[in-house]
Structures are given as structure tokens and as C-alpha cells.
Design an enzyme around this catalytic site. Structure first.
Site, PDB file in Angstrom:
ATOM      1  N   ARG A  35      -0.312 -22.459   2.450  1.00  0.00           N
ATOM      2  CA  ARG A  35       0.097 -22.351   3.626  1.00  0.00           C
ATOM      3  C   ARG A  35      -0.740 -23.081   4.699  1.00  0.00           C
ATOM      4  O   ARG A  35      -1.847 -23.441   4.365  1.00  0.00           O
ATOM      5  CB  ARG A  35       0.216 -21.170   4.190  1.00  0.00           C
ATOM      6  CG  ARG A  35       1.585 -20.445   3.890  1.00  0.00           C
ATOM      7  CD  ARG A  35       1.767 -19.298   4.907  1.00  0.00           C
ATOM      8  NE  ARG A  35       2.697 -18.394   4.430  1.00  0.00           N
ATOM      9  CZ  ARG A  35       2.886 -17.351   3.695  1.00  0.00           C
ATOM     10  NH1 ARG A  35       1.857 -17.129   2.930  1.00  0.00           N
ATOM     11  NH2 ARG A  35       4.003 -17.025   3.488  1.00  0.00           N
ATOM     12  N   GLY A 186      13.285  -2.722   4.000  1.00  0.00           N
ATOM     13  CA  GLY A 186      14.807  -2.161   4.493  1.00  0.00           C
ATOM     14  C   GLY A 186      14.706  -1.231   6.023  1.00  0.00           C
ATOM     15  O   GLY A 186      15.584  -1.385   6.926  1.00  0.00           O
ATOM     16  N   HIS A 446      -7.641  18.176  22.724  1.00  0.00           N
ATOM     17  CA  HIS A 446      -6.382  18.744  23.411  1.00  0.00           C
ATOM     18  C   HIS A 446      -6.059  17.905  24.873  1.00  0.00           C
ATOM     19  O   HIS A 446      -7.022  17.639  25.547  1.00  0.00           O
ATOM     20  CB  HIS A 446      -6.779  20.105  23.692  1.00  0.00           C
ATOM     21  CG  HIS A 446      -5.317  20.710  24.288  1.00  0.00           C
ATOM     22  ND1 HIS A 446      -4.254  21.079  23.595  1.00  0.00           N
ATOM     23  CD2 HIS A 446      -5.395  21.214  25.426  1.00  0.00           C
ATOM     24  CE1 HIS A 446      -3.148  21.516  24.570  1.00  0.00           C
ATOM     25  NE2 HIS A 446      -3.933  21.477  25.628  1.00  0.00           N
TER      26      HIS A 446
HETATM   27  P1  FAD Z   1      -0.639 -12.488   0.345  1.00  0.00           P
HETATM   28  O1  FAD Z   1      -0.659 -11.976   1.781  1.00  0.00           O
HETATM   29  O2  FAD Z   1       0.633 -12.438  -0.224  1.00  0.00           O
HETATM   30  O3  FAD Z   1      -1.206 -13.795   0.031  1.00  0.00           O
HETATM   31  C1  FAD Z   1      -1.432 -14.649  -1.049  1.00  0.00           C
HETATM   32  C2  FAD Z   1      -1.518 -16.025  -0.307  1.00  0.00           C
HETATM   33  O4  FAD Z   1      -1.789 -16.867  -1.486  1.00  0.00           O
HETATM   34  C3  FAD Z   1      -0.190 -16.664   0.547  1.00  0.00           C
HETATM   35  O5  FAD Z   1      -0.475 -17.183   1.591  1.00  0.00           O
HETATM   36  C4  FAD Z   1       0.144 -17.747  -0.420  1.00  0.00           C
HETATM   37  O6  FAD Z   1       0.500 -18.863   0.153  1.00  0.00           O
HETATM   38  C5  FAD Z   1      -1.170 -18.156  -1.342  1.00  0.00           C
HETATM   39  N1  FAD Z   1      -0.855 -18.834  -2.587  1.00  0.00           N
HETATM   40  C6  FAD Z   1      -0.071 -18.312  -3.638  1.00  0.00           C
HETATM   41  N2  FAD Z   1      -0.251 -19.091  -4.637  1.00  0.00           N
HETATM   42  C7  FAD Z   1      -1.063 -20.201  -4.225  1.00  0.00           C
HETATM   43  C8  FAD Z   1      -1.801 -21.151  -5.140  1.00  0.00           C
HETATM   44  N3  FAD Z   1      -1.520 -21.318  -6.253  1.00  0.00           N
HETATM   45  N4  FAD Z   1      -2.511 -21.879  -4.153  1.00  0.00           N
HETATM   46  C9  FAD Z   1      -2.718 -21.702  -2.927  1.00  0.00           C
HETATM   47  N5  FAD Z   1      -2.458 -20.748  -2.377  1.00  0.00           N
HETATM   48  C10 FAD Z   1      -1.728 -19.767  -2.861  1.00  0.00           C
HETATM   49  N6  FAD Z   1       1.453  -4.154   4.105  1.00  0.00           N
HETATM   50  C11 FAD Z   1       0.908  -3.119   4.745  1.00  0.00           C
HETATM   51  O7  FAD Z   1      -0.112  -2.766   4.442  1.00  0.00           O
HETATM   52  N7  FAD Z   1       1.258  -2.953   6.030  1.00  0.00           N
HETATM   53  C12 FAD Z   1       2.421  -3.461   6.477  1.00  0.00           C
HETATM   54  O8  FAD Z   1       2.627  -2.848   7.736  1.00  0.00           O
HETATM   55  C13 FAD Z   1       3.215  -4.200   5.970  1.00  0.00           C
HETATM   56  N8  FAD Z   1       4.155  -4.933   6.315  1.00  0.00           N
HETATM   57  C14 FAD Z   1       4.930  -5.826   5.384  1.00  0.00           C
HETATM   58  C15 FAD Z   1       6.041  -6.396   5.920  1.00  0.00           C
HETATM   59  C16 FAD Z   1       6.718  -7.445   5.257  1.00  0.00           C
HETATM   60  C17 FAD Z   1       8.000  -7.834   5.792  1.00  0.00           C
HETATM   61  C18 FAD Z   1       6.145  -7.891   4.023  1.00  0.00           C
HETATM   62  C19 FAD Z   1       7.013  -8.790   3.206  1.00  0.00           C
HETATM   63  C20 FAD Z   1       5.113  -7.195   3.445  1.00  0.00           C
HETATM   64  C21 FAD Z   1       4.445  -6.334   4.227  1.00  0.00           C
HETATM   65  N9  FAD Z   1       3.326  -5.733   3.653  1.00  0.00           N
HETATM   66  C22 FAD Z   1       2.487  -4.669   4.501  1.00  0.00           C
HETATM   67  C23 FAD Z   1       2.845  -6.029   2.480  1.00  0.00           C
HETATM   68  C24 FAD Z   1       1.471  -6.997   2.611  1.00  0.00           C
HETATM   69  O9  FAD Z   1       2.140  -8.264   3.227  1.00  0.00           O
HETATM   70  C25 FAD Z   1       0.887  -7.571   1.333  1.00  0.00           C
HETATM   71  O10 FAD Z   1       0.731  -6.132   0.577  1.00  0.00           O
HETATM   72  C26 FAD Z   1      -0.499  -8.270   1.579  1.00  0.00           C
HETATM   73  O11 FAD Z   1      -0.071  -9.457   2.209  1.00  0.00           O
HETATM   74  C27 FAD Z   1      -0.951  -8.701   0.215  1.00  0.00           C
HETATM   75  O12 FAD Z   1      -1.897  -9.294   0.364  1.00  0.00           O
HETATM   76  P2  FAD Z   1      -2.546 -10.484  -0.855  1.00  0.00           P
HETATM   77  O13 FAD Z   1      -3.731 -10.878  -0.393  1.00  0.00           O
HETATM   78  O14 FAD Z   1      -2.504  -9.768  -2.165  1.00  0.00           O
HETATM   79  O15 FAD Z   1      -1.383 -11.610  -0.897  1.00  0.00           O
HETATM   80  P1  NAI Z   2      10.205  -1.381  -1.867  1.00  0.00           P
HETATM   81  O1  NAI Z   2       9.743  -1.417  -3.341  1.00  0.00           O
HETATM   82  O2  NAI Z   2       9.631  -0.826  -0.830  1.00  0.00           O
HETATM   83  O3  NAI Z   2      11.808  -0.825  -1.848  1.00  0.00           O
HETATM   84  C1  NAI Z   2      12.964  -1.408  -2.563  1.00  0.00           C
HETATM   85  C2  NAI Z   2      13.974  -0.327  -2.609  1.00  0.00           C
HETATM   86  O4  NAI Z   2      15.131  -1.138  -3.244  1.00  0.00           O
HETATM   87  C3  NAI Z   2      13.612   0.512  -3.593  1.00  0.00           C
HETATM   88  O5  NAI Z   2      14.153   1.838  -2.807  1.00  0.00           O
HETATM   89  C4  NAI Z   2      14.640   0.310  -4.762  1.00  0.00           C
HETATM   90  O6  NAI Z   2      14.943   1.541  -5.151  1.00  0.00           O
HETATM   91  C5  NAI Z   2      15.910  -0.537  -4.284  1.00  0.00           C
HETATM   92  N1  NAI Z   2      16.397  -1.429  -4.944  1.00  0.00           N
HETATM   93  C6  NAI Z   2      16.061  -2.121  -6.135  1.00  0.00           C
HETATM   94  N2  NAI Z   2      16.879  -2.926  -6.769  1.00  0.00           N
HETATM   95  C7  NAI Z   2      17.858  -2.551  -6.200  1.00  0.00           C
HETATM   96  C8  NAI Z   2      19.416  -2.947  -6.166  1.00  0.00           C
HETATM   97  N3  NAI Z   2      19.770  -4.045  -7.014  1.00  0.00           N
HETATM   98  N4  NAI Z   2      20.447  -2.649  -5.413  1.00  0.00           N
HETATM   99  C9  NAI Z   2      19.978  -1.700  -4.361  1.00  0.00           C
HETATM  100  N5  NAI Z   2      18.732  -1.295  -4.226  1.00  0.00           N
HETATM  101  C10 NAI Z   2      17.842  -1.737  -5.077  1.00  0.00           C
HETATM  102  O7  NAI Z   2      10.566  -3.163  -1.591  1.00  0.00           O
HETATM  103  P2  NAI Z   2      10.732  -3.769  -0.373  1.00  0.00           P
HETATM  104  O8  NAI Z   2      11.118  -2.981   0.955  1.00  0.00           O
HETATM  105  O9  NAI Z   2      11.191  -5.069  -0.520  1.00  0.00           O
HETATM  106  O10 NAI Z   2       9.089  -4.083   0.188  1.00  0.00           O
HETATM  107  C11 NAI Z   2       8.104  -4.921  -0.833  1.00  0.00           C
HETATM  108  C12 NAI Z   2       6.889  -4.360  -0.635  1.00  0.00           C
HETATM  109  O11 NAI Z   2       6.259  -4.817   0.480  1.00  0.00           O
HETATM  110  C13 NAI Z   2       6.650  -2.759  -0.634  1.00  0.00           C
HETATM  111  O12 NAI Z   2       6.773  -2.245  -1.669  1.00  0.00           O
HETATM  112  C14 NAI Z   2       5.523  -2.434   0.201  1.00  0.00           C
HETATM  113  O13 NAI Z   2       4.651  -2.551  -0.742  1.00  0.00           O
HETATM  114  C15 NAI Z   2       5.311  -3.893   0.948  1.00  0.00           C
HETATM  115  N6  NAI Z   2       5.401  -3.445   2.594  1.00  0.00           N
HETATM  116  C16 NAI Z   2       4.919  -2.569   3.063  1.00  0.00           C
HETATM  117  C17 NAI Z   2       4.986  -2.270   4.466  1.00  0.00           C
HETATM  118  C18 NAI Z   2       4.353  -1.120   5.026  1.00  0.00           C
HETATM  119  O14 NAI Z   2       3.068  -0.956   4.419  1.00  0.00           O
HETATM  120  N7  NAI Z   2       4.676  -0.669   6.096  1.00  0.00           N
HETATM  121  C19 NAI Z   2       6.379  -2.773   5.151  1.00  0.00           C
HETATM  122  C20 NAI Z   2       7.198  -3.776   4.551  1.00  0.00           C
HETATM  123  C21 NAI Z   2       6.673  -4.054   3.102  1.00  0.00           C
END
Ligand code: FAD
Ligand code: NAI
Length: 468
Positions: A35, A186, A446
Site C-alpha cells: 500500500r 456486521g 467514585h
Molecule cells: P494487516 O493490518 O492486514 O496488515 C498487513 C499489511 O501487509 C497490509 O497493509 C498489506 O497491504 C500488506 N501486504 C500483504 N501482502 C504483502 C506483500 N506480499 N508485500 C507487501 N505488503 C503486503 N482489530 C482490533 O483489534 N480492533 C478493532 O477495532 C478492529 N476493527 C476492525 C475493523 C474492520 C472493518 C476490519 C476489517 C478489521 C478490524 N480489526 C480490528 C482487525 C485488525 O484490522 C487486524 O486484526 C489487524 O490489522 C491485523 O494486523 P496485521 O499486521 O496482521 O495485518
Molecule cells: P467474524 O468472524 O467476526 O464474523 C463472521 C460471522 O459471519 C460469524 O458470525 C459467522 O457465523 C457468520 N457467517 C459465516 N459465513 C456465513 C454465511 N455464509 N452466511 C451468514 N453468516 C455467515 O468476521 P467479520 O465480522 O467479517 O470480521 C472479521 C474479523 O475482523 C473479526 O473476526 C475480527 O477478528 C476482526 N474485527 C475486529 C473488530 C474489533 O476488534 N472490534 C472489528 C471488526 C473486525
């Protein structure tokens, strides 16, 4: 060819934190990111933009529904989605450039492009402009994260059938947002768009929220979210979606086999995420994978079957959480520097940023029962807490589960305002092997929301809760 002590592939919370810690410990470090901005999923399209939108939509909801109770009258409350998105983008840009600054500060060499193994020690980096260069590393850390799972019945087009990447960047409020998967994404993004005025229907395969987490906490949360207008269809399958102009028809099947059509304007597919190893060349050099496609590592060692190659974060087993990835990054960097890095997976908190928020550490009641562990239960409700009353935020509860004989904490489950901040106390308590009585006998200021935790701990210890 430039040579590094440590090459990190992927600059998400796992990768960039590992790079910083390794540099702090005297290693010569390179980080490769495809990225343009650093920070990975979390900072660019995950944790941070989703929380920015959750915060904005909470303010909107407050202005619309809650300020009146405080005696505050506001005029017509309107939303400007464009401005809301611009604010979110600004937050993202500030945090991603913050990581850029940290790379420079720690003298980490940053490469932009796709990193690919060409041998066990050499990585080629291909940038968008077609240029390729190769660097060499003594140790290599794979921190390539994850991407949304896509399934054939719901092909993502980025317009009508969308993932979280698109749902954090819509330019208008959908009339009816259908969400497939009642997981963390979701619930969080469903909350955002419901607060902004969308009808939100969430279709889930399983019979309940939060998979294996505490069932009573999940059903309590479900009731609160239903009161906010979210509709859940549990034990429901999705067979397909037909896009018709700007509308979409989603074919669903209930548990009893009844088929029906849901009419909506957007379908958010949030059914989990898959490890990101496309184009990495890991398989080609013989790195082993688990059955579920994650990179196989020695537990708490992060070492793959190739001794100088390691992996952390979403790309390996365990919860896909930013703080889990960060802690693995720190532990691994310390191990590479000859220190005793360690991650205590039992003490990792989960947080769901709905309102009220949901947060827990440790086991739920069902898990303890299944393991034959005898436990005590303590509960306290936010409505009995003076600060909650002052804030006009009465919804929520804390449940403390502790060992029947030793009183050691086994699980703490919070649903309540700012549960995300309060759970830190519990994570520390778990690290110190605390008992419910330890929490109950610690002074909590508190009036604070944290007193609800203390009351629940008193209840678990020996039923001596003072305020309920
Ligand atoms: P990533 O953050 O996925 O980073 C991996 C990086 O590697 C990416 O930038 C990608 O571009 C890069 N990359 C991949 N392949 C290559 C390659 N071959 N060469 C160079 N670069 C590469 N977690 C929480 O704890 N709290 C939250 O509130 C939370 N909210 C979330 C909300 C959403 C909508 C989503 C999708 C996820 C959320 N998560 C949350 C999950 C969290 O984002 C991930 O668990 C976390 O980012 C994982 O970190 P990582 O370093 O393993 O990978
Ligand atoms: P998730 O694993 O949290 O939830 C996926 C849900 O989809 C499950 O309840 C599963 O039973 C359901 N499901 C699977 N296949 C289905 C189908 N075909 N039809 C209907 N339901 C189905 O995954 P999500 O919400 O996509 O998030 C991915 C990951 O990102 C999370 O597991 C979490 O680790 C991380 N994340 C963390 C956040 C946080 O820490 N606040 C916020 C957002 C994401």
C-alpha cells in the site's frame, strides 16, 4: 544487494510494531508494504476508519435522541455524509503518516511494493511503476495480514455487494442495508448505518452472536441492538443475490426451509477474513500452511518450518485483532534480539465497539461448563451505578466468573458505556493472575463506571456487593 538483520513484509500493526521493536533493540530493519500508506488493514480500512464513523454516528444519535434528556435543545439535526467521510479520511491520514514518522525516527528502511520470496533469505520488491529490486535478510517476518472472505453466491462488485472496505466509504445512507454475517464487522458497521438512518437486516448462519463467547452476554447485547433497530435473522442461509439496477434481491432460507427474498440497496458481506498470502511466494519456497490456509508457526515462537522465517498477526492462527498482532510483533522482535518475548493469549481482550460497547477477557460460562471447571458468578448492572445515571447511560452489565475454590478470575464480560477502556483493568488483572477478591478490594474512584466491575467482583467473591 542491501542486507538487513530483519526484513518485515507487511506494515500493519503486527509488522510495523515488530519493525520498531527490532530497531529499538539494535537491529538493521527493512519494512516492505504494497500500500502507499503504512498501518495495514487496521489504520487504513479497519479499526481506525470504522471507529471514526462509529464516533461520528454516536454523536449524531446523541444529538437526535439523547441530548433532550439533559435539557439541551438542538435545532434540526442533519448529517453531511461527505463531511463525515472527510473527517474519517483525515483521521486515517494522520495515523498512517504517524507510522511513517515512526519508521524514520527508528531508522527503518521502507520499501513500497509487493514483497515476494525468491529464496529463503531474498525478497524481491515489485513496485507499481514496474521496477523490481531485491534485498536480503538474515531473518524475515511475514506480517501480511488478511482480506475479506468472498463466497460465490455473493460476488463482490464494490457497489451493491460490498465488503467492509466499501462500507466505510459509502457516499449516501442506504435505505436498506442487508448484512451477511453477524460478526464484529456486521455489528459495528451495522450500528453506524442504522444510526445514520438505514434499515439494517443482519443474516447469520449460527443461532447466536459472538460464536463461542459468553451466551448470556451475547443475548443481552442482541436485545439492546434490536432496541436500536437492528433486525437479526439467525440460522438463515443466503443462496444468492440479484442486482437489479440500484436495488438488490437477496435469496435467503430460514431454519425450517422457508425461502424468501430480502429487498435492499446494499449487501455487506462480513463473514470473516482470510490470511493474505497472494503473490508472496511462500508456498514456492516450501513454507507450510495450516488446513485453514494460515501460515503454520510454532506456538508462541512464530517460527515457520523454515528457521529464519517467522509469521505474526492475522496471517497465523488466533484471533484477528490488531492488539494480538502488535503483541506478537513485540514478542518476536524481542526473541530475535535474544530476549524472552511472550504473548499471554488468555489475557487478550475482545472489544466490540457498538453502543453500549461489549468487551471481555477469558472464558464464558459455556466454555467453563464444557471444560468441567467449577466457577462462581458475580453480576452488577450499570443502572445501579451513579456515574451511569449522571451520564444517562443505564444499559449494561458486568459479569465476573471466578474459580469456585481459588477465586482466580476465569472470565469477565462487560456490556456497557466505554467497556473498551474499562477492559484494560481486567487484562492487567489476568496478567497478574488476580482473584475476584483482588478486584473487589482495589479502590475504584467514585463516581466512575469502573465501580460496576468492582461490584460484580464483590458479588463473585462472596456475594457482598454493596450497591445492588
Ligand atoms: P494487516 O493490518 O492486514 O496488515 C498487513 C499489511 O501487509 C497490509 O497493509 C498489506 O497491504 C500488506 N501486504 C500483504 N501482502 C504483502 C506483500 N506480499 N508485500 C507487501 N505488503 C503486503 N482489530 C482490533 O483489534 N480492533 C478493532 O477495532 C478492529 N476493527 C476492525 C475493523 C474492520 C472493518 C476490519 C476489517 C478489521 C478490524 N480489526 C480490528 C482487525 C485488525 O484490522 C487486524 O486484526 C489487524 O490489522 C491485523 O494486523 P496485521 O499486521 O496482521 O495485518
Ligand atoms: P467474524 O468472524 O467476526 O464474523 C463472521 C460471522 O459471519 C460469524 O458470525 C459467522 O457465523 C457468520 N457467517 C459465516 N459465513 C456465513 C454465511 N455464509 N452466511 C451468514 N453468516 C455467515 O468476521 P467479520 O465480522 O467479517 O470480521 C472479521 C474479523 O475482523 C473479526 O473476526 C475480527 O477478528 C476482526 N474485527 C475486529 C473488530 C474489533 O476488534 N472490534 C472489528 C471488526 C473486525
Amino acid at each position: 544487494m542491501e542486507n538487513f538483520d530483519v526484513i518485515v513484509i507487511g506494515a500493519g500493526p503486527g509488522g510495523y510494531v515488530a519493525a520498531i521493536r527490532a530497531a529499538q533493540l539494535g537491529k538493521k530493519v527493512a519494512i516492505i508494504e504494497k500500500r502507499k500508506t503504512l498501518g495495514g488493514t487496521c489504520l487504513n480500512v479497519g479499526c481506525i476508519p470504522s471507529k471514526a464513523l462509529l464516533d461520528s454516528s454516536e454523536e449524531f444519535d446523541k444529538a437526535k435522541h439523547k441530548l433532550g434528556d439533559h435539557g439541551i435543545t438542538v435545532g434540526t439535526v442533519k448529517i453531511d455524509i461527505k463531511k463525515m467521510m472527510e473527517r474519517k479520511d483525515k483521521v486515517v491520514s494522520e495515523v498512517t503518516s504517524g507510522v511513517e514518522y515512526l519508521m524514520k525516527k527508528n531508522k527503518i528502511t521502507r520499501y513500497m511494493g509487493l514483497g515476494k520470496f525468491i529464496s529463503k533469505t531474498e525478497i524481491s520488491i515489485s513496485s507499481d511503476d514496474g521496477k523490481t529490486e531485491t534485498i536480503e535478510g538474515t531473518n524475515i517476518i511475514i506480517a501480511t495480514g488478511s482480506t475479506p472472505i468472498e463466497i460465490p453466491p455473493l460476488p463482490i462488485d464494490g457497489k451493491t455487494l460490498i465488503t467492509s472496505d466499501h462500507a466505510i466509504a459509502l457516499d449516501e445512507v442506504p435505505n436498506h442495508l442487508i448484512i451477511v454475517g453477524a460478526g464484529v464487522i456486521g455489528l459495528e458497521l451495522g450500528s453506524v448505518w442504522a444510526r445514520l438512518g438505514a434499515k439494517v437486516t443482519i443474516v447469520e448462519l449460527l443461532p447466536r452472536l459472538f460464536g463461542t463467547a459468553d451466551a448470556a452476554t451475547a443475548s443481552y447485547t442482541q436485545r439492546l441492538l434490536e432496541k436500536q433497530g437492528l433486525t437479526f435473522l439467525f440460522e438463515t442461509k443466503v443462496h444468492g443475490a440479484k442486482v437489479k439496477g440500484k436495488k438488490v434481491e437477496v435469496e435467503i432460507e430460514a431454519k425450517d426451509g422457508t425461502k424468501s427474498i430480502l429487498d435492499g440497496d446494499k449487501v455487506l458481506v462480513s463473514i470473516g477474513r482470510r490470511p493474505n498470502t497472494d503473490g508472496l511466494g511462500a508456498k514456492e519456497i516450501g513454507i507450510e500452511f495450516t488446513e485453514r490456509g494460515r501460515i503454520k508457526v510454532k506456538q508462541n515462537h512464530f517460527q515457520t518450518n523454515i528457521p529464519n522465517i517467522y509469521a505474526i498477526g492475522d496471517v497465523i492462527d488466533g484471533p484477528m485483532l490488531a492488539h494480538k498482532a502488535e503483541d506478537e510483533g513485540i514478542a518476536l522482535a524481542e526473541m530475535l534480539a535474544g530476549k524472552a518475548g511472550h504473548v499471554n493469549y488468555r489475557a487478550i481482550p475482545w472489544v466490540v465497539y457498538t453502543w453500549p460497547e461489549v468487551a471481555w477477557v477469558g472464558s464464558g460460562e459455556e466454555e467453563l461448563k464444557a471444560q468441567g471447571i467449577e466457577y462462581k458468578v458475580g453480576k452488577s448492572m450499570f443502572k445501579a451505578n451513579a456515574r451511569s445515571k449522571a451520564m444517562n447511560e443505564p444499559d449494561g452489565q458486568v459479569k465476573v466468573l471466578s474459580d469456585k475454590k481459588t477465586d482466580k478470575l476465569l472470565g469477565v464480560h462487560i456490556v456497557g458505556p466505554r467497556a473498551s477502556d474499562m477492559i484494560a483493568e481486567i487484562a492487567v488483572a489476568f496478567e497478574f493472575g488476580a482473584s475476584a477478591e483482588d478486584i473487589a478490594r482495589s479502590t475504584h474512584a467514585h463516581p466512575t463506571l469502573s465501580e460496576v466491575i468492582r461490584e460484580a467482583a464483590m458479588d463473585a467473591d462472596a456475594k457482598w456487593s454493596i450497591h445492588s
